[in-house]
Design a protein around this motif. Sequence first.
Motif, PDB file in Angstrom:
ATOM      1  N   VAL A 128      -6.753 -24.894 -41.949  1.00  0.00           N
ATOM      2  CA  VAL A 128      -8.010 -25.275 -41.311  1.00  0.00           C
ATOM      3  C   VAL A 128      -8.310 -24.383 -40.112  1.00  0.00           C
ATOM      4  O   VAL A 128      -9.453 -23.988 -39.890  1.00  0.00           O
ATOM      5  CB  VAL A 128      -7.971 -26.759 -40.900  1.00  0.00           C
ATOM      6  N   GLY A 129      -7.286 -24.047 -39.334  1.00  0.00           N
ATOM      7  CA  GLY A 129      -7.494 -23.149 -38.204  1.00  0.00           C
ATOM      8  C   GLY A 129      -7.983 -21.779 -38.642  1.00  0.00           C
ATOM      9  O   GLY A 129      -8.890 -21.202 -38.036  1.00  0.00           O
ATOM     10  N   PHE A 130      -7.387 -21.257 -39.707  1.00  0.00           N
ATOM     11  CA  PHE A 130      -7.796 -19.950 -40.215  1.00  0.00           C
ATOM     12  C   PHE A 130      -9.240 -19.980 -40.702  1.00  0.00           C
ATOM     13  O   PHE A 130     -10.036 -19.083 -40.418  1.00  0.00           O
ATOM     14  CB  PHE A 130      -6.866 -19.514 -41.347  1.00  0.00           C
ATOM     15  N   LEU A 131      -9.588 -21.037 -41.436  1.00  0.00           N
ATOM     16  CA  LEU A 131     -10.959 -21.160 -41.927  1.00  0.00           C
ATOM     17  C   LEU A 131     -11.961 -21.328 -40.795  1.00  0.00           C
ATOM     18  O   LEU A 131     -13.085 -20.814 -40.861  1.00  0.00           O
ATOM     19  CB  LEU A 131     -11.071 -22.341 -42.891  1.00  0.00           C
ATOM     20  N   PHE A 132     -11.576 -22.024 -39.738  1.00  0.00           N
ATOM     21  CA  PHE A 132     -12.488 -22.285 -38.622  1.00  0.00           C
ATOM     22  C   PHE A 132     -12.987 -20.988 -38.002  1.00  0.00           C
ATOM     23  O   PHE A 132     -14.187 -20.813 -37.779  1.00  0.00           O
ATOM     24  CB  PHE A 132     -11.788 -23.144 -37.566  1.00  0.00           C
ATOM     25  N   PHE A 133     -12.072 -20.061 -37.720  1.00  0.00           N
ATOM     26  CA  PHE A 133     -12.551 -18.832 -37.066  1.00  0.00           C
ATOM     27  C   PHE A 133     -12.997 -17.769 -38.063  1.00  0.00           C
ATOM     28  O   PHE A 133     -13.876 -16.963 -37.771  1.00  0.00           O
ATOM     29  CB  PHE A 133     -11.530 -18.272 -36.067  1.00  0.00           C
TER      30      PHE A 133
ATOM     31  N   PRO B 209     -10.616 -15.109 -53.487  1.00  0.00           N
ATOM     32  CA  PRO B 209      -9.243 -14.771 -53.905  1.00  0.00           C
ATOM     33  C   PRO B 209      -8.196 -15.702 -53.310  1.00  0.00           C
ATOM     34  O   PRO B 209      -7.228 -16.066 -53.982  1.00  0.00           O
ATOM     35  CB  PRO B 209      -9.069 -13.324 -53.410  1.00  0.00           C
ATOM     36  N   GLY B 210      -8.392 -16.080 -52.049  1.00  0.00           N
ATOM     37  CA  GLY B 210      -7.432 -16.989 -51.427  1.00  0.00           C
ATOM     38  C   GLY B 210      -7.416 -18.346 -52.087  1.00  0.00           C
ATOM     39  O   GLY B 210      -6.365 -18.978 -52.230  1.00  0.00           O
TER      40      GLY B 210
ATOM     41  N   ALA C 115       4.669 -16.114 -45.483  1.00  0.00           N
ATOM     42  CA  ALA C 115       3.507 -15.310 -45.866  1.00  0.00           C
ATOM     43  C   ALA C 115       2.293 -15.675 -45.016  1.00  0.00           C
ATOM     44  O   ALA C 115       1.510 -14.810 -44.609  1.00  0.00           O
ATOM     45  CB  ALA C 115       3.197 -15.512 -47.354  1.00  0.00           C
ATOM     46  N   ALA C 116       2.122 -16.979 -44.740  1.00  0.00           N
ATOM     47  CA  ALA C 116       1.010 -17.413 -43.881  1.00  0.00           C
ATOM     48  C   ALA C 116       1.182 -16.861 -42.469  1.00  0.00           C
ATOM     49  O   ALA C 116       0.201 -16.481 -41.817  1.00  0.00           O
ATOM     50  CB  ALA C 116       0.929 -18.935 -43.856  1.00  0.00           C
ATOM     51  N   ALA C 117       2.420 -16.803 -41.982  1.00  0.00           N
ATOM     52  CA  ALA C 117       2.674 -16.222 -40.656  1.00  0.00           C
ATOM     53  C   ALA C 117       2.288 -14.745 -40.630  1.00  0.00           C
ATOM     54  O   ALA C 117       1.707 -14.251 -39.643  1.00  0.00           O
ATOM     55  CB  ALA C 117       4.149 -16.394 -40.290  1.00  0.00           C
ATOM     56  N   VAL C 118       2.602 -14.031 -41.717  1.00  0.00           N
ATOM     57  CA  VAL C 118       2.221 -12.616 -41.812  1.00  0.00           C
ATOM     58  C   VAL C 118       0.702 -12.465 -41.778  1.00  0.00           C
ATOM     59  O   VAL C 118       0.163 -11.547 -41.147  1.00  0.00           O
ATOM     60  CB  VAL C 118       2.806 -11.990 -43.099  1.00  0.00           C
ATOM     61  N   ALA C 119      -0.014 -13.388 -42.439  1.00  0.00           N
ATOM     62  CA  ALA C 119      -1.482 -13.328 -42.457  1.00  0.00           C
ATOM     63  C   ALA C 119      -2.050 -13.459 -41.054  1.00  0.00           C
ATOM     64  O   ALA C 119      -2.917 -12.681 -40.630  1.00  0.00           O
ATOM     65  CB  ALA C 119      -2.029 -14.435 -43.359  1.00  0.00           C
ATOM     66  N   TYR C 120      -1.581 -14.456 -40.323  1.00  0.00           N
ATOM     67  CA  TYR C 120      -2.050 -14.635 -38.948  1.00  0.00           C
ATOM     68  C   TYR C 120      -1.692 -13.420 -38.087  1.00  0.00           C
ATOM     69  O   TYR C 120      -2.494 -12.954 -37.265  1.00  0.00           O
ATOM     70  CB  TYR C 120      -1.432 -15.895 -38.343  1.00  0.00           C
ATOM     71  N   ALA C 121      -0.479 -12.918 -38.263  1.00  0.00           N
ATOM     72  CA  ALA C 121      -0.049 -11.762 -37.479  1.00  0.00           C
ATOM     73  C   ALA C 121      -0.905 -10.536 -37.783  1.00  0.00           C
ATOM     74  O   ALA C 121      -1.196  -9.733 -36.890  1.00  0.00           O
ATOM     75  CB  ALA C 121       1.421 -11.464 -37.753  1.00  0.00           C
ATOM     76  N   ALA C 122      -1.322 -10.392 -39.044  1.00  0.00           N
ATOM     77  CA  ALA C 122      -2.160  -9.248 -39.413  1.00  0.00           C
ATOM     78  C   ALA C 122      -3.495  -9.288 -38.681  1.00  0.00           C
ATOM     79  O   ALA C 122      -3.988  -8.265 -38.191  1.00  0.00           O
ATOM     80  CB  ALA C 122      -2.381  -9.234 -40.930  1.00  0.00           C
ATOM     81  N   VAL C 123      -4.097 -10.477 -38.607  1.00  0.00           N
ATOM     82  CA  VAL C 123      -5.363 -10.615 -37.874  1.00  0.00           C
ATOM     83  C   VAL C 123      -5.140 -10.346 -36.392  1.00  0.00           C
ATOM     84  O   VAL C 123      -5.944  -9.686 -35.729  1.00  0.00           O
ATOM     85  CB  VAL C 123      -5.962 -12.020 -38.091  1.00  0.00           C
TER      86      VAL C 123
ATOM     87  N   PHE D 289      -9.362  -9.968 -43.344  1.00  0.00           N
ATOM     88  CA  PHE D 289      -9.477 -11.387 -43.656  1.00  0.00           C
ATOM     89  C   PHE D 289      -9.383 -11.631 -45.161  1.00  0.00           C
ATOM     90  O   PHE D 289      -8.826 -12.641 -45.597  1.00  0.00           O
ATOM     91  CB  PHE D 289     -10.803 -11.926 -43.106  1.00  0.00           C
ATOM     92  N   VAL D 290      -9.926 -10.709 -45.951  1.00  0.00           N
ATOM     93  CA  VAL D 290      -9.880 -10.847 -47.413  1.00  0.00           C
ATOM     94  C   VAL D 290      -8.431 -10.806 -47.906  1.00  0.00           C
ATOM     95  O   VAL D 290      -8.056 -11.525 -48.833  1.00  0.00           O
ATOM     96  CB  VAL D 290     -10.714  -9.743 -48.082  1.00  0.00           C
ATOM     97  N   VAL D 291      -7.602  -9.967 -47.284  1.00  0.00           N
ATOM     98  CA  VAL D 291      -6.191  -9.877 -47.671  1.00  0.00           C
ATOM     99  C   VAL D 291      -5.378 -11.007 -47.053  1.00  0.00           C
ATOM    100  O   VAL D 291      -4.453 -11.555 -47.684  1.00  0.00           O
ATOM    101  CB  VAL D 291      -5.615  -8.513 -47.235  1.00  0.00           C
ATOM    102  N   ALA D 292      -5.715 -11.402 -45.824  1.00  0.00           N
ATOM    103  CA  ALA D 292      -4.918 -12.402 -45.114  1.00  0.00           C
ATOM    104  C   ALA D 292      -5.060 -13.792 -45.720  1.00  0.00           C
ATOM    105  O   ALA D 292      -4.079 -14.544 -45.807  1.00  0.00           O
ATOM    106  CB  ALA D 292      -5.314 -12.433 -43.635  1.00  0.00           C
TER     107      ALA D 292
END
Length: 511
Positions: free
Chosen positions: A291-296, A318-319, A349-357, A369-372
């Motif tokens: 939900v946090g990821f979708l919010f921003f 894709p996500g 994997a979710a931690a890597v996504a946040y770290a990438a952003v 964002f498309v990859v994360a």
Amino acid sequence: MATASSIPVTTTGPRAGARQWAALVVLMLPVLLVSIDNTVLSFALPEISTALRPSAANQLWIVDVYSLVLAGLLVAMGSLGDRFGRRRLLLIGASGFAAVSVLAAFSPNAESLIAARAVLGFFGAMIMPATLSLLRSTFTDRDQRRLAIAIWASGFAAGSALGPIVGGVLLEHFAWGAVFLIAVPVLVPLLVLAPILVVESRDPNPGPFDLVSVLLSLSAMAPVVASIKLLATHGPGLDVAALAVVGVVSGWLFVRRQLRRERPLLDVRLFANPVFAGSVVVNLLAITALVGFLFFTTQHLQLVVQLRPLHAALMLLPGLVVMIVAGLAVVPLVRRVAPRSIVAVGLGAAAVAYAAVWLAGAEAPVWTFVVAFPLVGLGVGAAETISNDLIIAAVPANRAGAASAVSETAYEVGAVLGTAVLGSMLTAIYRGTLVVPVDVPAEAGAAARETLGGAASAAADLDGPVAQRLLDAATHAFDAGLVATAGVGAGVMVLAVVVALVALRRASAHD
């Protein structure tokens, strides 16, 4: 009353037939709807900001009040379903949800929309515990139940991700109120088919309904979330501290009352079982991440990158696919690999996504964002299936409603935290960083300081160069908050990995 040492971890019974699988399809309808309703506003927020002009606090309440009421009442409604019939409560909740959705669609101002969302949370709380506990009574064979729960959890998680996509499609053609009207065509088939396909179930020996515990659970959650919101919008103060104290004290009184009652509303002794407790925490943190990821992300794609709602929604597709596939793929995988390993890898994997952003910084390209988001979907899909299966398997069948309520309470608390904590942090940094250009009128500047949507709305009424300078300042401030929030999100996911590795070490594929 089950204690941690007496919790059964196996349930074997007759295998389900065609009617039971058809009942699962029917039970998926409210699951998809309620979870879509959790996040569908993500894409509608810009239009709502323009049409209703909510303050920053009201905008967060529009998003959060639904999950807050839902979370506060889930345990109570799960207990009611155990007593009076889970199917009956499901049908009552679905009828009310459909009716109030129509009222929400035509809300004339932010306050009435907040009120409608709160009532939707009330009826939604009747729906969710009933669906999972009815699965427990419908699928008594453990392997079949695990697959049914995987489908349920995938639908739950996918519905949250599908919300923005549905919102994007609807907003391409209709006004923002359309995102609420989808409840009617989804729930009408449920009201027709559930009495035919779904068998009623209840606790044969229920205890008395405990209104005091219900009120304590509500007074524990609402003040804490309200204090977080006030802290983000107005800074520290006595009101923030007072609300936090009320919430903590109410939570302590709630736990104390449950320990003293022979038939508690929520058997807190279940949390002495590390697998049960760890699964609940994993569930909560996974949904916080989603939900946090979708919010921003949804606001960034629409208001910063300036994609149309439908195009922004397609970026998240894709996500969504990965989330559904991951939730189902772990069913055969968990027979060979320890549950904690699967959950840890997924949440990693979710931690890597946040770290990438976070590492991409304020100028993060769209592809980041498309990859994360598929990485977030991978973690959430796997974690939701396994955690829900472990939770529901850890309790006696006659307490299925209460256990289901714990699972969904964790989900809804995670949804609240995703916006209340991460969303409030983003709002606070946005407001603290925004420097309104000197040539922007005072009224437009005040609107811009509330939210990014408010800045976009105010800029639409200004001359070209002035409007662009205001938008540039607002998007810069928003992305500064986005980067900091992504860093915190990465930390939350690392914590979730640690919890999974430690608390789920005794969980096995054959529990």
